[in-house]
Design an enzyme around this catalytic site. Structure first.
Site, PDB file in Angstrom:
ATOM      1  N   ASP A  87       2.501   2.779  98.362  1.00 56.00           N
ATOM      2  CA  ASP A  87       2.133   2.347  96.685  1.00 56.00           C
ATOM      3  C   ASP A  87       1.030   2.948  96.069  1.00 56.00           C
ATOM      4  O   ASP A  87      -0.116   3.101  96.700  1.00 56.00           O
ATOM      5  CB  ASP A  87       1.826   0.979  96.798  1.00 56.00           C
ATOM      6  CG  ASP A  87       2.966   0.009  97.133  1.00 56.00           C
ATOM      7  OD1 ASP A  87       3.968   0.828  97.875  1.00 56.00           O
ATOM      8  OD2 ASP A  87       2.882  -1.155  97.007  1.00 56.00           O
ATOM      9  N   THR A 146      -1.260  -3.762  97.947  1.00 56.97           N
ATOM     10  CA  THR A 146      -1.828  -3.211  96.562  1.00 56.97           C
ATOM     11  C   THR A 146      -2.386  -4.164  95.646  1.00 56.97           C
ATOM     12  O   THR A 146      -2.495  -5.558  95.906  1.00 56.97           O
ATOM     13  CB  THR A 146      -0.203  -3.158  95.803  1.00 56.97           C
ATOM     14  OG1 THR A 146       0.469  -1.900  96.386  1.00 56.97           O
ATOM     15  CG2 THR A 146      -0.240  -3.034  94.348  1.00 56.97           C
ATOM     16  N   ASP A 209       0.129  -8.237  95.247  1.00 58.36           N
ATOM     17  CA  ASP A 209       0.020  -7.175  94.216  1.00 58.36           C
ATOM     18  C   ASP A 209      -0.670  -7.507  92.954  1.00 58.36           C
ATOM     19  O   ASP A 209      -0.176  -7.183  91.794  1.00 58.36           O
ATOM     20  CB  ASP A 209       1.412  -6.511  93.860  1.00 58.36           C
ATOM     21  CG  ASP A 209       2.083  -6.169  95.183  1.00 58.36           C
ATOM     22  OD1 ASP A 209       1.417  -6.038  96.368  1.00 58.36           O
ATOM     23  OD2 ASP A 209       3.457  -6.041  95.392  1.00 58.36           O
ATOM     24  N   GLU A 257       7.745  -7.015  92.791  1.00 58.31           N
ATOM     25  CA  GLU A 257       6.658  -6.334  93.484  1.00 58.31           C
ATOM     26  C   GLU A 257       5.717  -5.771  92.398  1.00 58.31           C
ATOM     27  O   GLU A 257       6.224  -5.230  91.310  1.00 58.31           O
ATOM     28  CB  GLU A 257       6.842  -5.567  94.704  1.00 58.31           C
ATOM     29  CG  GLU A 257       7.299  -6.313  95.838  1.00 58.31           C
ATOM     30  CD  GLU A 257       7.364  -5.294  97.055  1.00 58.31           C
ATOM     31  OE1 GLU A 257       6.673  -5.844  98.057  1.00 58.31           O
ATOM     32  OE2 GLU A 257       8.162  -4.223  96.951  1.00 58.31           O
TER      33      GLU A 257
END
Length: 558
Positions: A87, A146, A209, A257
């Site tokens: 990511d 993340t 996230d 996500e």
């Protein structure tokens, strides 16, 4: 739709972290072709063919692959020196320098868990390694997932004006929590806040996230958090204490996500501003795979209300996930609303660890893109094109003569000696026509990109590249993107690198991002008509200079 012949043929003679994230496959349609770093010519026709200008192999220094690079190391796409990446994290600008982080596992494949690795750039094209910025497993709460790093210009978190604050997900024993890390040296090294976690898990399996930004109109910080099938919204005055405000629920898109939320002006009009909510999503129910979905609507500082038109997709390829967007704070307020940058992880969890790269794993990032919001038939829609910064890597464009290609006819086009290049062309035809471009990379392996006028779709096929036979179906499936020709004409802009192809159709109406791998050997490029006569105009091939990440040997490197 046509049936692509994927039988190997002779090349034309010319010179997360290893943590769980869902990746679902999707079916796709097929039609037309234009280019990629591994594709070979089908049966050749005898019709009139474009006459290209002299080969670009004699371009100036900067286009050749550095000595010692592995076969699939891309020339213009960001990759780590070694180990695992996934990511991307939203960049920020500080003192004229872009700071970019990505998830990095130095222990791959034997060990699990990701840290935040740091790179910097002045132009979003040339990058310099700065080493690990946030270590994994350092505070007893797990590895680093993340999140978002922001410059706390007001000092609201209590660590001083200008401190860089990172809010990230950490997972320990299967429980996801949000933690805060502080950097007082401009984002190079972070320390864990003693009060972590700043957000304790309320009992949710998927709670991760965080995307964080300062809402100037509301006078507080906002966090968008992925919570299974919905995005939760939270507010804070100090980045440490967060209050739940609302959520936005979805159906049919699996586990969400990597959310994002930002305002944009429709057609650049500052009096017509919409908010855009973005999330990584599963498009299997719509014949796609995992990708980047978005909604347009209104935001009142605590709640997002979507327009009634439903979600759209930012990219229709298989390999554009965990995308982030950002603007340039040096621009005026109106300019910041008119355009943003974007970048995505060029991989897919259905086959993420199976790429044939030897010195690193996890794929690469996409090129940096320019994103706009336009009115398309009354519907607010994002469009993306290669960012203008990519022009800095371009060499001299090699023009291709205008030509009319009859069915079965085509032309060989000289391929630049550079690993990466950009093909631009306009194609025009009747409603039943189809145009393809193929690129050979040796051993008869190839991929195909193109446009089908009858179906009104651009597509990328890679089921005949060098690795497809050993990949799952999600890799081999054709991917298509709807885009209408205007008065029978369509513009195609294709960026080809050693292990990828990115297609931008029309005026950014459709994008397809795909990793793809060649077998090595002589390369070739061919454009042809499959059905109906096709006119090719305003075509050129432009070599792209290598933009290697500058590797650090300083103490900052992790």
């Amino acid at each position: 739709m046509p049936d692509l012949d994927t039988t190997p043929v002779a090349a034309p003679h010319r010179r997360r972290r290893t943590v769980v994230v869902s990746a679902i496959v999707g079916a796709v349609v097929l039609v037309v072709a234009v280019i990629i770093a591994v594709v070979v010519a089908p049966q050749r026709g005898t019709d009139a063919s474009p006459t290209p200008s002299p080969d670009a192999s004699a371009q100036a220094d900067g286009f050749e692959r550095p000595a010692g690079w592995s076969q699939h190391r891309p020339a213009v796409h960001f990759t780590p020196e070694n180990n695992w990446m996934n990511d991307p994290q939203k960049p920020f600008l500080l003192d004229g320098l872009w700071h970019y982080y990505y998830l990095y596992n130095a222990d791959h494949p034997e060990g699990n868990g990701t840290a935040w690795y740091h790179s910097t750039s002045t132009d979003l094209v040339h990058w310099e390694d700065q080493g690990i910025a946030i270590e994994k497993y350092a505070n007893g709460l797990g590895d680093i997932w993340t999140g978002t790093a922001v410059v706390d210009e007001r000092g609201s978190a209590g660590f001083g004006e200008g401190a860089v604050i990172a809010l990230v997900t950490q997972q320990h024993d299967g429980v996801q929590r949000q933690s805060l890390f502080v950097s007082t040296d401009g984002g190079y090294e972070f320390e864990s806040y003693e009060g972590n976690p700043v957000m304790e898990n309320p009992g949710a399996a998927d709670w991760r996230d965080p995307r964080v930004f300062w809402d100037d109109a509301a006078g507080h910080w906002v966090m968008a958090l992925a919570e299974h099938d919905r995005i939760g919204f939270y507010t804070s005055r100090n980045l440490r204490d967060w209050t739940y405000s609302s959520d936005f629920a979805t159906t049919g898109l699996g586990v969400l996500e990597c959310p994002d939320l930002f305002p944009m002006a429709v057609d650049g009009d500052p009096d017509d501003v919409r908010w855009v909510l973005v999330a990584g999503a599963n498009g299997a129910a719509e014949g796609m795979t995992t990708g980047t979905a978005y909604w347009t609507g209104d935001w009142d500082g605590e709640r997002f209300v979507a327009d009634g038109a439903g979600h759209q997709w930012l990219d229709h390829g298989s390999d554009y996930y965990a995308a982030v967007t950002w603007d340039d704070p040096r621009l005026s307020a109106d300019e910041r609303l008119a355009s943003r940058y974007g970048i995505g992880w060029m991989n897919n969890w259905a086959y993420a660890g199976r790429f044939p790269t030897e010195d690193w794993q996890g794929g690469s990032d996409s090129i940096v893109r320019s994103i706009r919001l336009v009115s398309d038939g009354g519907r607010a829609t994002l469009r993306s094109t290669p960012a203008a910064e990519l022009l800095a890597l371009e060499g001299e464009a090699q023009p291709i003569d205008d030509a009319r290609l009859d069915p079965g006819g085509g032309a060989e086009i000289p391929v630049p000696s550079s690993d990466a290049y950009r093909l631009r062309l306009d194609v025009a035809a009747a409603d039943d026509a189809e145009v393809r471009v193929t690129i050979a990379t040796g051993d008869g392996r190839f991929a195909t990109v193109g446009y089908d006028f009858a179906a009104g779709v651009a597509f990328v096929a890679r089921d005949a590249d060098a690795v497809a036979a050993g990949m799952p179906e999600a890799y081999r499936e054709l991917r298509t993107a709807p885009v209408a020709a205007v008065d029978g004409r369509l513009h195609l802009d294709v960026v080809v690198d050693a292990a990828s192809v990115e297609v931008f159709a029309g005026d950014g109406e459709a994008a397809l991002t795909m990793a793809t791998f060649g077998a090595g050997g002589e390369r070739g490029l061919r454009i042809e008509s499959v059905r109906g006569p096709v006119e090719v105009t305003d075509a050129s091939v432009t070599p792209l200079r290598v933009a290697p990440v500058e590797r650090q040997s300083s103490e900052r490197r992790g």
